[in-house]
Structure formats: structure tokens, C-alpha cells
Design an enzyme around this catalytic site. Structure first.
Site, PDB file in Angstrom:
ATOM      1  N   GLU A  75      -8.811  39.917 -28.983  1.00  0.00           N
ATOM      2  CA  GLU A  75     -10.090  39.908 -28.556  1.00  0.00           C
ATOM      3  C   GLU A  75     -10.566  38.576 -27.849  1.00  0.00           C
ATOM      4  O   GLU A  75     -11.608  38.187 -27.735  1.00  0.00           O
ATOM      5  CB  GLU A  75     -11.148  39.575 -29.794  1.00  0.00           C
ATOM      6  CG  GLU A  75     -11.168  41.140 -30.537  1.00  0.00           C
ATOM      7  CD  GLU A  75     -11.955  41.038 -31.848  1.00  0.00           C
ATOM      8  OE1 GLU A  75     -12.516  40.025 -32.016  1.00  0.00           O
ATOM      9  OE2 GLU A  75     -11.828  41.625 -32.788  1.00  0.00           O
ATOM     10  N   GLY A  76      -9.594  38.235 -26.843  1.00  0.00           N
ATOM     11  CA  GLY A  76     -10.063  37.360 -25.753  1.00  0.00           C
ATOM     12  C   GLY A  76     -10.981  37.780 -24.923  1.00  0.00           C
ATOM     13  O   GLY A  76     -11.011  38.921 -24.329  1.00  0.00           O
TER      14      GLY A  76
END
Length: 406
Positions: free
Chosen positions: A188-189
Site C-alpha cells: 500500500e505504498g
């Protein structure tokens, strides 16, 4: 003579009838038609009470996108309805946000997951009242459960999320297979930048209980304050094995301190080590060991303006560094100096918060590991431009961008 007179009467009446029919037809032809709305399509009113339909400028430009993000935390569920304005060759601008929160959190229904649907439906009604019905089918609907839900035993978390998926699937919004999930911190960068109206790009730091989020770069599961506290004390996430000890001894606590602390439905007995080395130095080594190779430095962190909230905010309030209602600013060096002072004072007494030394040492250490210099200034606020600060804004932007790139 009577016949002509009688004929003239009939002629007059005939002309009058023809005239009236002409007037009626003309009136029927020019008056607006009245359409009836089928009973299964009632008018929906927005939160302000006005009919829920796009404004004329929105219809003409088509330059607004909406996104709905559910933040399923351990103590409650919150909905963020974001309205983004799109401009050519520019990052989306946040035009408006609708926010609503309910309690308790999803985990409260772990033993009866069907009951969680009522709260989700209540919040979905907020979204339907905030977004034009013409764009419901293209508005992404997402729920991210924070790390706390992962700590539920067995398949309880899975059953809860399955019930949410059922509700989402029956809603008029855009729901995909990945619309409901637990934040895992690995994929989930958050990349890119997000603008508020007429404001420069800013970064946001959110320190939750089980997860830390650096918007819009990375999120790290297990590095939220409560999870980090457990790791620094020497514990391991999850239910302890039968017969294993729940007693934790740490140099980050006052030497003579003994008390109880509950985390993830486990009650721990926590104690301080006997007096010896300075508390701050001993605690710092534990923090550095815990953080070793856990995070990556963000090159953009040094030059970008940053807001920080959640536990960053709360601990600054505990120190008296900012006003609880209005917020303020704080430097990384302020957290470091405060950690040293509080830890050294704990050699005499544990104070009102026995974990304050540990928390501040961890916060200051984490900020440096993320690449922030000691003179970096953070703005601590509950809202940015009247918008509630949270990871949800960055996550929604990221999700919409992923849809646009497909």
C-alpha cells in the site's frame, strides 16, 4: 323570421364551442409536461437538504471525481466521502469532504458478524446523500480495516469482512474484489502528491495503534504505537501460547514500576528493570533493535511540508508542547529532548503515564529512521483546510489513480 334567429343562435354557440376547444388545445400544447417519478426512484436529498443532482458546472465540465473510504478502526468505523476536482496536467485537488463516524468498531461484532451490516448501511446512506446519483456506479467504494482487526483470533476477521463485501456488492457504488481488506503495510505504498485547493503538496504522518502511515510513500504494519510498545517490551503479537508467561520486563519503564496493560485482548503484567544504566540510553537501544531494517528512508521527507497526527499529536499534548484543541508545531529534536527528560525523571517516579518514556523514545527514533532531520518541523493539527486529517485521503487518492491507470 324566427328560423333565421334560431339559426343564428346555433351558429353563435357553435363558434363559441370551437373557440373554447381551440383555447384548450393551445393551453395543453404550451404548458410544461408533468412527469411522474416511479415510486422505486424517490428523490434523494443531500446532507444540506438540496436535491442530490450535479450542479450545472459539474454537468458541463465533468471534472469532478468522488471516492468513498471506510476507515474500520478498533473503536469505531468512519466514512470519508471525498470530492476531487480534476485539472489538466495537475494532481487532483480536494474540493470537499463529508465525514461521519459510528461506534463500536467491526471487531465488536466478532461473535455475531451479521450485526455489523447495520452500521455499514447507515454510513452508506451518508455517501448516497453526498454524491450525485448519476455517478454512483463510477464512484469507488473501499473499506480498509486497520491492523487491530488482524489481531482477532481464528477466522473472525474474515467473517466480518465477508459481511461487508455482501453489503458493498448490493450497493449502487463501484465495488471490486479488492474493495474490502485489512491494511497489510506491504503493498500500500502511497505514491504521488495530493493538493488541497490552492495549496502546495503536503505529506502526512499518521501513527496509529497497529500501523504507521507515511502518506504518500509507505505504510508499515506492526509499527503503530501499541504494536511497537509490545515489541519493545519483549512481547509478540497474537494470543500467547497456553502456559506461556504474559509478564514483560523492560528498561523503558521506571525501575520499581509494576502494573498491568491490555493489548489485543491480552492482559500483560509489565515491570521495570532494577536501577542500573540510564533509562533513556537503555530504552533507545531496545527501540533501535526493534526498528532495525524495518523501514526505508523517504528522500522526499526532508524538503516536503508535513502534518502529523494521531499519537504524534496526542503525545505532544501530553508534553504540553501544543494546545489540545488548536494544535501547533513541533521539531524532531523536541521529541528527542522530551524523551531524554521524561526517561531521566522516571528514575525517581513513573509519573502519570508509565509508558511515556517508551512512547517518546520510539516516536523520536522512528522519525529519524524515516529520514527526518532533527530540525524538521511538523505541523500538528486535527484538520487541514477544514478537512479531517487521516490516512484515508491518501489511500482514496491512490485507489482512484489505480483505477484511472487501468
Amino acid at each position: 323570421m324566427r328560423l333565421p334567429k334560431l339559426a343564428s343562435v346555433f351558429v353563435f354557440l357553435g363558434c363559441l364551442a370551437a373557440y373554447l376547444m381551440f383555447v384548450k388545445r393551445h393551453y395543453d400544447g404550451v404548458r410544461p409536461a408533468i412527469s411522474k417519478i416511479p415510486p422505486h426512484f424517490p428523490h434523494r436529498l443531500g446532507l444540506s437538504g438540496s436535491p442530490n443532482r450535479p450542479t450545472s458546472s459539474e454537468v458541463v465540465s465533468g471534472r469532478f471525481h468522488y471516492g468513498v473510504m471506510f476507515d474500520a478502526g478498533s473503536t469505531g468505523t468512519r466514512i470519508h466521502v471525498f470530492k476531487f476536482q480534476l485539472e489538466d496536467n495537475e494532481a487532483p485537488k480536494l474540493a470537499h469532504e463529508t465525514f461521519r463516524a459510528i461506534k463500536p468498531g467491526l471487531s465488536a461484532y466478532a461473535d455475531d458478524p451479521e450485526k455489523c451490516k447495520e452500521g455499514i448501511l447507515e454510513l452508506l446512506a451518508v455517501a448516497q446523500g453526498s454524491i450525485p446519483s448519476s455517478v454512483w456506479s463510477s464512484t469507488p467504494l473501499v473499506l480498509k480495516a486497520t491492523a487491530g482487526l488482524r489481531l482477532l483470533p481464528g477466522e473472525k476477521a474474515t467473517h466480518l469482512l465477508d459481511r461487508v463485501r455482501e453489503v458493498f456488492g448490493e450497493s449502487p457504488f463501484l465495488s471490486r474484489g479488492d474493495s474490502v481488506s485489512i491494511m497489510d503495510g506491504t503493498d500500500e505504498g502511497m505514491s504521488g502528491g495530493l493538493h488541497g485547493s490552492d495549496t502546495p503538496t503536503v505529506g502526512m504522518l499518521d501513527l496509529g495503534g497497529g500501523l504507521i502511515l507515511l502518506s504518500f510513500f509507505h505504510s508499515y504494519l506492526g509499527l503503530g504505537l501499541m504494536s511497537a510498545r509490545l515489541a519493545i517490551l519483549g512481547g509478540i503479537e497474537g494470543q500467547p501460547l497456553e502456559g506461556s508467561s504474559t509478564e514483560l520486563v523492560s528498561p523503558c519503564l521506571a525501575p520499581e514500576y509494576s502494573g498491568q496493560w491490555e493489548h489485543a485482548e491480552v492482559l500483560y503484567t509489565v515491570k521495570g528493570q532494577k536501577a542500573g544504566e540510564p533509562i533513556y540510553e537503555s530504552c533507545l537501544r531496545k527501540v533501535e533493535k526493534m526498528l532495525y531494517r524495518k523501514v526505508k528512508k523517504a528522500g522526499e521527507a526532508k524538503d516536503m511540508e508535513f502534518y502529523a497526527f494521531s499519537y504524534y499529536y496526542d503525545r505532544a499534548v501530553d508534553l504540553g508542547a501544543i494546545d489540545e484543541k488548536t494544535g501547533g508545531t513541533i521539531k524532531v529534536s523536541d521529541y528527542i529532548d522530551a524523551a531524554k527528560r521524561v526517561c531521566n525523571e522516571m528514575a525517581v517516579t513513573s509519573g502519570e503515564n508509565p509508558f511515556l518514556c517508551l512512547d517518546l523514545t520510539y516516536i523520536s527514533g522512528m522519525l529519524q529512521e524515516l529520514g527526518f532531520p532533527k530540525d524538521k518541523v511538523f505541523k500538528l493539527a486535527r484538520k487541514i483546510d477544514e478537512v479531517e486529517t487521516s490516512w484515508a485521503l491518501g489511500a482514496t487518492f491512490h485507489y482512484i489513480e489505480s483505477l484511472r491507470s487501468q
